[in-house]
Write a protein that holds these residues in place. Structure first.
Motif, PDB file in Angstrom:
ATOM      1  N   VAL A  79       0.828  -1.214   0.000  1.00 60.86           N
ATOM      2  CA  VAL A  79       0.000   0.000   0.000  1.00 60.86           C
ATOM      3  C   VAL A  79       0.859   1.259   0.000  1.00 60.86           C
ATOM      4  CG1 VAL A  79      -1.996  -1.109   1.072  1.00 60.86           C
ATOM      5  CG2 VAL A  79      -0.262  -0.037   2.522  1.00 60.86           C
ATOM      6  N   ALA A  80       2.107   1.125  -0.413  1.00 59.44           N
ATOM      7  CA  ALA A  80       3.040   2.259  -0.407  1.00 59.44           C
ATOM      8  C   ALA A  80       2.548   3.378  -1.314  1.00 59.44           C
ATOM      9  CB  ALA A  80       4.428   1.803  -0.840  1.00 59.44           C
ATOM     10  N   PRO A  81       2.835   4.617  -0.931  1.00 60.57           N
ATOM     11  CA  PRO A  81       2.390   5.765  -1.735  1.00 60.57           C
ATOM     12  C   PRO A  81       3.047   5.792  -3.117  1.00 60.57           C
ATOM     13  CG  PRO A  81       3.361   6.482   0.362  1.00 60.57           C
ATOM     14  CD  PRO A  81       3.552   5.010   0.265  1.00 60.57           C
ATOM     15  N   ILE A  82       2.286   6.325  -4.047  1.00 59.47           N
ATOM     16  CA  ILE A  82       2.821   6.597  -5.374  1.00 59.47           C
ATOM     17  C   ILE A  82       2.799   8.113  -5.574  1.00 59.47           C
ATOM     18  CG2 ILE A  82       2.127   4.357  -6.325  1.00 59.47           C
ATOM     19  CD1 ILE A  82      -0.262   5.804  -7.663  1.00 59.47           C
ATOM     20  N   GLU A  83       3.369   8.549  -6.664  1.00 65.03           N
ATOM     21  CA  GLU A  83       3.420   9.985  -6.956  1.00 65.03           C
ATOM     22  C   GLU A  83       2.025  10.595  -6.900  1.00 65.03           C
ATOM     23  OE1 GLU A  83       4.755  12.954 -10.561  1.00 65.03           O
ATOM     24  OE2 GLU A  83       5.650  10.969 -10.465  1.00 65.03           O
ATOM     25  N   GLY A  84       1.920  11.718  -6.225  1.00 69.97           N
ATOM     26  CA  GLY A  84       0.652  12.418  -6.100  1.00 69.97           C
ATOM     27  C   GLY A  84      -0.101  12.117  -4.815  1.00 69.97           C
ATOM     28  N   GLU A  85       0.280  11.066  -4.130  1.00 65.95           N
ATOM     29  CA  GLU A  85      -0.349  10.738  -2.851  1.00 65.95           C
ATOM     30  C   GLU A  85       0.482  11.347  -1.733  1.00 65.95           C
ATOM     31  OE1 GLU A  85      -2.188   6.509  -4.425  1.00 65.95           O
ATOM     32  OE2 GLU A  85      -0.626   6.444  -2.905  1.00 65.95           O
ATOM     33  N   ILE A  86      -0.187  11.803  -0.700  1.00 65.17           N
ATOM     34  CA  ILE A  86       0.546  12.468   0.368  1.00 65.17           C
ATOM     35  C   ILE A  86       0.711  11.556   1.585  1.00 65.17           C
ATOM     36  CG2 ILE A  86      -0.292  14.716  -0.398  1.00 65.17           C
ATOM     37  CD1 ILE A  86      -1.842  14.771   2.319  1.00 65.17           C
ATOM     38  N   ILE A  87       1.716  11.880   2.356  1.00 63.31           N
ATOM     39  CA  ILE A  87       1.966  11.200   3.624  1.00 63.31           C
ATOM     40  C   ILE A  87       1.847  12.245   4.719  1.00 63.31           C
ATOM     41  CG2 ILE A  87       3.607   9.929   5.048  1.00 63.31           C
ATOM     42  CD1 ILE A  87       4.945   9.002   2.424  1.00 63.31           C
ATOM     43  N   ILE A  88       1.000  11.966   5.684  1.00 63.91           N
ATOM     44  CA  ILE A  88       0.878  12.803   6.880  1.00 63.91           C
ATOM     45  C   ILE A  88       1.535  12.029   8.011  1.00 63.91           C
ATOM     46  CG2 ILE A  88      -0.718  13.830   8.544  1.00 63.91           C
ATOM     47  CD1 ILE A  88      -1.210  15.226   5.979  1.00 63.91           C
ATOM     48  N   VAL A  89       2.522  12.627   8.634  1.00 64.65           N
ATOM     49  CA  VAL A  89       3.206  11.977   9.751  1.00 64.65           C
ATOM     50  C   VAL A  89       2.549  12.418  11.047  1.00 64.65           C
ATOM     51  CG1 VAL A  89       5.398  11.782  10.997  1.00 64.65           C
ATOM     52  CG2 VAL A  89       5.379  11.799   8.492  1.00 64.65           C
ATOM     53  N   LYS A  90       2.247  11.436  11.887  1.00 67.09           N
ATOM     54  CA  LYS A  90       1.664  11.724  13.187  1.00 67.09           C
ATOM     55  C   LYS A  90       2.528  11.119  14.282  1.00 67.09           C
ATOM     56  CE  LYS A  90      -1.548   7.829  13.505  1.00 67.09           C
ATOM     57  NZ  LYS A  90      -1.250   7.281  14.805  1.00 67.09           N
ATOM     58  N   ASN A  91       2.383  11.665  15.486  1.00 65.63           N
ATOM     59  CA  ASN A  91       3.134  11.171  16.636  1.00 65.63           C
ATOM     60  C   ASN A  91       2.217  10.789  17.793  1.00 65.63           C
ATOM     61  OD1 ASN A  91       4.802  13.986  15.682  1.00 65.63           O
ATOM     62  ND2 ASN A  91       5.789  12.018  15.399  1.00 65.63           N
ATOM     63  N   THR A  92       0.909  10.890  17.580  1.00 69.14           N
ATOM     64  CA  THR A  92      -0.088  10.536  18.588  1.00 69.14           C
ATOM     65  C   THR A  92      -1.071   9.567  17.941  1.00 69.14           C
ATOM     66  OG1 THR A  92      -1.669  12.280  18.009  1.00 69.14           O
ATOM     67  CG2 THR A  92       0.093  12.883  19.559  1.00 69.14           C
ATOM     68  N   PRO A  93      -1.948   8.936  18.717  1.00 63.53           N
ATOM     69  CA  PRO A  93      -2.921   8.018  18.110  1.00 63.53           C
ATOM     70  C   PRO A  93      -3.871   8.681  17.116  1.00 63.53           C
ATOM     71  CG  PRO A  93      -2.733   7.570  20.453  1.00 63.53           C
ATOM     72  CD  PRO A  93      -1.958   8.835  20.193  1.00 63.53           C
ATOM     73  N   ASN A  94      -4.169   9.955  17.287  1.00 60.00           N
ATOM     74  CA  ASN A  94      -5.136  10.655  16.457  1.00 60.00           C
ATOM     75  C   ASN A  94      -4.458  11.318  15.255  1.00 60.00           C
ATOM     76  OD1 ASN A  94      -7.053  12.514  15.414  1.00 60.00           O
ATOM     77  ND2 ASN A  94      -8.055  12.645  17.406  1.00 60.00           N
ATOM     78  N   GLY A  95      -4.925  10.984  14.066  1.00 57.21           N
ATOM     79  CA  GLY A  95      -4.341  11.520  12.842  1.00 57.21           C
ATOM     80  C   GLY A  95      -4.527  13.019  12.642  1.00 57.21           C
ATOM     81  N   PHE A  96      -5.405  13.637  13.427  1.00 65.99           N
ATOM     82  CA  PHE A  96      -5.646  15.074  13.310  1.00 65.99           C
ATOM     83  C   PHE A  96      -4.788  15.902  14.274  1.00 65.99           C
ATOM     84  CE2 PHE A  96      -9.529  13.394  11.444  1.00 65.99           C
ATOM     85  CZ  PHE A  96      -9.742  14.239  10.377  1.00 65.99           C
ATOM     86  N   ILE A  97      -4.310  15.305  15.342  1.00 65.53           N
ATOM     87  CA  ILE A  97      -3.586  16.052  16.374  1.00 65.53           C
ATOM     88  C   ILE A  97      -2.169  16.379  15.904  1.00 65.53           C
ATOM     89  CG2 ILE A  97      -2.726  15.999  18.761  1.00 65.53           C
ATOM     90  CD1 ILE A  97      -5.805  16.120  18.515  1.00 65.53           C
ATOM     91  N   GLU A  98      -1.866  17.677  15.897  1.00 62.49           N
ATOM     92  CA  GLU A  98      -0.538  18.179  15.537  1.00 62.49           C
ATOM     93  C   GLU A  98      -0.057  17.698  14.162  1.00 62.49           C
ATOM     94  OE1 GLU A  98       2.096  17.392  18.827  1.00 62.49           O
ATOM     95  OE2 GLU A  98       0.848  18.537  20.205  1.00 62.49           O
ATOM     96  N   THR A  99      -1.020  17.623  13.218  1.00 63.53           N
ATOM     97  CA  THR A  99      -0.677  17.278  11.828  1.00 63.53           C
ATOM     98  C   THR A  99      -1.357  18.290  10.901  1.00 63.53           C
ATOM     99  OG1 THR A  99      -2.595  15.871  11.319  1.00 63.53           O
ATOM    100  CG2 THR A  99      -0.717  14.807  12.436  1.00 63.53           C
ATOM    101  N   ASP A 100      -1.079  18.160   9.613  1.00 65.27           N
ATOM    102  CA  ASP A 100      -1.691  19.016   8.596  1.00 65.27           C
ATOM    103  C   ASP A 100      -2.913  18.363   7.953  1.00 65.27           C
ATOM    104  OD1 ASP A 100       0.303  20.932   8.976  1.00 65.27           O
ATOM    105  OD2 ASP A 100       1.599  20.010   7.468  1.00 65.27           O
ATOM    106  N   LEU A 101      -3.427  17.285   8.552  1.00 64.14           N
ATOM    107  CA  LEU A 101      -4.527  16.547   7.933  1.00 64.14           C
ATOM    108  C   LEU A 101      -5.760  17.418   7.712  1.00 64.14           C
ATOM    109  CD1 LEU A 101      -5.776  13.990   6.810  1.00 64.14           C
ATOM    110  CD2 LEU A 101      -6.283  13.277   9.165  1.00 64.14           C
ATOM    111  N   LEU A 102      -6.228  18.096   8.730  1.00 65.66           N
ATOM    112  CA  LEU A 102      -7.440  18.911   8.581  1.00 65.66           C
ATOM    113  C   LEU A 102      -7.233  20.005   7.537  1.00 65.66           C
ATOM    114  CD1 LEU A 102     -10.316  19.575   9.354  1.00 65.66           C
ATOM    115  CD2 LEU A 102      -9.420  20.942  11.259  1.00 65.66           C
TER     116      LEU A 102
END
Length: 147
Positions: A79-102
């Motif tokens: 399921v590795a990313p391909i060109e055009g897909e983004i990776i959001i790095v998180k450091n907590t269980p919640n993908g929205f906390i302290e990330t650029d997801l929202l």
């Protein structure tokens, strides 16, 4: 009155090597989750819809898993990313906390989220709950692991 088209995105949460054979947190059933994720990913790619990979990276270099720079922290190859897909790095269980997801979702006017992730009770649950609280339409693809 015409119905307004709503943009959709796929969130793949923590499908990383440490959960697979020889990983630091190998789980029975991880390959089943990865297969479900790959099938969903293939469908989104075919329809040219947005794909977002959520990658957990431990802040502590002595953490038990997902340590930056290790093979275990890398996204699983099926399921590795391909060109055009983004990776959001998180450091907590919640993908929205302290990330650029929202910010990414708002900027791209995404309203519908399909979510496939490795651990329902650890990472999927807080991310799904926050997404729903923020007003997104959410579909959680089942078969994730419970720990």
């Amino acid at each position: 009155m015409k119905r307004k088209y709503k943009k959709s995105a796929l969130l793949l949460i923590e499908i990383q090597n440490d959960y697979f054979y020889k990983g630091k947190m190998e789980f029975k059933g991880s390959y089943e989750v990865a297969a479900k994720a790959k099938k969903t990913l293939d469908s989104f790619r075919k329809k040219r819809k947005s794909v977002i990979h959520i990658q957990h990276i431990a802040l502590d270099k002595n953490a038990s898993h997902f340590v930056l720079g290790t093979n275990g922290a890398e996204i699983y190859e099926d399921v590795a990313p391909i060109e055009g897909e983004i990776i959001i790095v998180k450091n907590t269980p919640n993908g929205f906390i302290e990330t650029d997801l929202l910010e990414y979702l708002k900027t791209n006017q995404i309203e519908n989220l399909t979510i496939v992730g490795m651990l329902n009770d650890m990472s999927n649950d807080p991310t799904v709950r926050t997404a729903k609280d923020l007003g997104f339409n959410v579909q959680l693809i089942e078969k994730a692991l419970l720990v």
